[in-house]
Design a protein around this motif. Structure first.
Motif, short mmCIF file in Angstrom:
data_model
loop_
_atom_site.label_atom_id
_atom_site.label_comp_id
_atom_site.label_asym_id
_atom_site.label_seq_id
_atom_site.Cartn_x
_atom_site.Cartn_y
_atom_site.Cartn_z
N ALA A 105 0.83 -1.21 0.00
CA ALA A 105 0.00 0.00 0.00
C ALA A 105 0.86 1.26 0.00
N ASP A 106 2.18 1.09 -0.08
CA ASP A 106 3.14 2.19 -0.07
C ASP A 106 3.03 3.01 1.21
N CYS A 107 3.05 2.29 2.34
CA CYS A 107 2.89 2.92 3.65
C CYS A 107 3.94 2.36 4.61
N ASP A 108 4.46 3.24 5.46
CA ASP A 108 5.33 2.82 6.55
C ASP A 108 4.44 2.74 7.79
N PRO A 109 4.03 1.53 8.21
CA PRO A 109 3.02 1.42 9.25
C PRO A 109 3.50 1.87 10.63
N ASN A 110 2.66 2.64 11.31
CA ASN A 110 2.90 3.05 12.69
C ASN A 110 1.99 2.16 13.55
N VAL A 111 2.55 1.04 14.03
CA VAL A 111 1.77 0.02 14.74
C VAL A 111 1.25 0.59 16.07
N GLN A 112 -0.07 0.50 16.25
CA GLN A 112 -0.74 0.99 17.45
C GLN A 112 -1.20 -0.15 18.35
N THR A 113 -1.57 -1.29 17.74
CA THR A 113 -2.03 -2.46 18.49
C THR A 113 -1.28 -3.67 17.97
N ASP A 114 -0.69 -4.40 18.89
CA ASP A 114 0.07 -5.60 18.52
C ASP A 114 -0.35 -6.73 19.46
N ALA A 115 -1.53 -7.29 19.21
CA ALA A 115 -2.08 -8.35 20.05
C ALA A 115 -2.13 -9.65 19.27
N SER A 116 -2.35 -10.75 19.97
CA SER A 116 -2.36 -12.05 19.29
C SER A 116 -3.52 -12.17 18.32
N GLU A 117 -4.67 -11.53 18.61
CA GLU A 117 -5.83 -11.67 17.74
C GLU A 117 -5.88 -10.66 16.60
N LEU A 118 -5.23 -9.49 16.77
CA LEU A 118 -5.20 -8.52 15.68
C LEU A 118 -4.01 -7.58 15.85
N ARG A 119 -3.59 -7.01 14.72
CA ARG A 119 -2.55 -5.98 14.70
C ARG A 119 -3.12 -4.81 13.91
N GLN A 120 -2.87 -3.60 14.40
CA GLN A 120 -3.45 -2.42 13.76
C GLN A 120 -2.40 -1.32 13.69
N ALA A 121 -2.37 -0.64 12.53
CA ALA A 121 -1.39 0.43 12.31
C ALA A 121 -2.02 1.62 11.62
N ASN A 122 -1.55 2.81 11.97
CA ASN A 122 -1.90 4.02 11.24
C ASN A 122 -0.98 4.07 10.03
N CYS A 123 -1.57 4.42 8.88
CA CYS A 123 -0.79 4.48 7.65
C CYS A 123 -1.10 5.78 6.90
N ARG A 124 -0.14 6.17 6.07
CA ARG A 124 -0.32 7.32 5.19
C ARG A 124 0.47 7.04 3.92
N ASN A 125 -0.18 7.33 2.78
CA ASN A 125 0.52 7.27 1.50
C ASN A 125 0.07 8.48 0.67
N THR A 126 0.38 8.51 -0.60
CA THR A 126 0.04 9.67 -1.42
C THR A 126 -1.47 9.89 -1.54
N GLU A 127 -2.27 8.84 -1.35
CA GLU A 127 -3.73 8.98 -1.43
C GLU A 127 -4.33 9.54 -0.15
N GLY A 128 -3.66 9.38 0.99
CA GLY A 128 -4.18 9.88 2.26
C GLY A 128 -3.89 8.94 3.42
N ARG A 129 -4.60 9.18 4.52
CA ARG A 129 -4.40 8.40 5.74
C ARG A 129 -5.44 7.29 5.84
N PHE A 130 -5.02 6.17 6.43
CA PHE A 130 -5.94 5.04 6.63
C PHE A 130 -5.41 4.19 7.76
N ILE A 131 -6.25 3.29 8.24
CA ILE A 131 -5.87 2.34 9.28
C ILE A 131 -5.86 0.95 8.65
N LEU A 132 -4.78 0.24 8.86
CA LEU A 132 -4.64 -1.12 8.35
C LEU A 132 -4.69 -2.08 9.54
N THR A 133 -5.59 -3.06 9.46
CA THR A 133 -5.76 -4.02 10.55
C THR A 133 -5.64 -5.43 9.97
N THR A 134 -4.84 -6.27 10.62
CA THR A 134 -4.74 -7.68 10.22
C THR A 134 -5.26 -8.53 11.38
#
Length: 159
Positions: A46-75
């Motif tokens: 996604a062309d983003c350097d993730p800023n990980v905010q949540t790093d748990a066993s059930e999910l990981r979540q990061a704030n992201c920004r690329n040329t299109e804008g800001r978004f949250i990526l969750t796995t």
């Protein structure tokens, strides 16, 4: 082994979701195959350097920004965990790009543009305000399901 009715319904719903996720709809630009991988691997695509905010066993979540804008990526560790997260998020409305065990959320224009990099299915959910007074499960006679990207503009809700 006999499938219980609710298990058969879940299996059927998963099959339908898989079919829908594989369809790109009509679009000016081709939609790539849906990406898979770790949060960092998906963020790189996604062309983003993730800023990980949540790093748990059930999910990981990061704030992201690329040329299109800001978004949250969750796995997610499991498909079930992902679907439960989406069901909860639908109560707040919004636009989500959904892949296998990952979700990108943000402004609609950003999420839609990410689809060109990551594949997946765009889902839109209406904002539910107030309380139904139903208590318990929070379901008040609606299906709670999101609208899915069909390739037609103007579908879904604007926020």
């Amino acid at each position: 082994m006999r499938l219980r009715p609710h298990m058969a319904q879940l299996a059927c719903a998963a099959a339908v979701f898989t079919l829908i996720a594989g369809c790109g709809g009509t679009s000016d630009s081709p939609v790539p195959e849906t990406v898979t991988g770790s949060l960092e691997e998906i963020a790189e695509k996604a062309d983003c350097d993730p800023n990980v905010q949540t790093d748990a066993s059930e999910l990981r979540q990061a704030n992201c920004r690329n040329t299109e804008g800001r978004f949250i990526l969750t796995t997610f560790a499991t498909d079930r965990g992902q679907r439960e997260w989406i069901n909860e998020a639908n109560d707040y409305g919004g636009t989500y790009l959904v892949g296998r065990k990952w979700v990108a959320s943000g402004e609609e224009k950003v999420v839609v543009s990410l689809r060109g990099r990551l594949g997946g299915t765009v889902e839109r959910a209406a904002h539910h305000s107030g309380s139904s007074g139903a208590g318990g499960s929070g379901h008040s006679g609606h299906d709670g399901g999101p609208a899915e990207e069909s390739g037609e503009s103007g579908s879904g809700h604007q926020h």
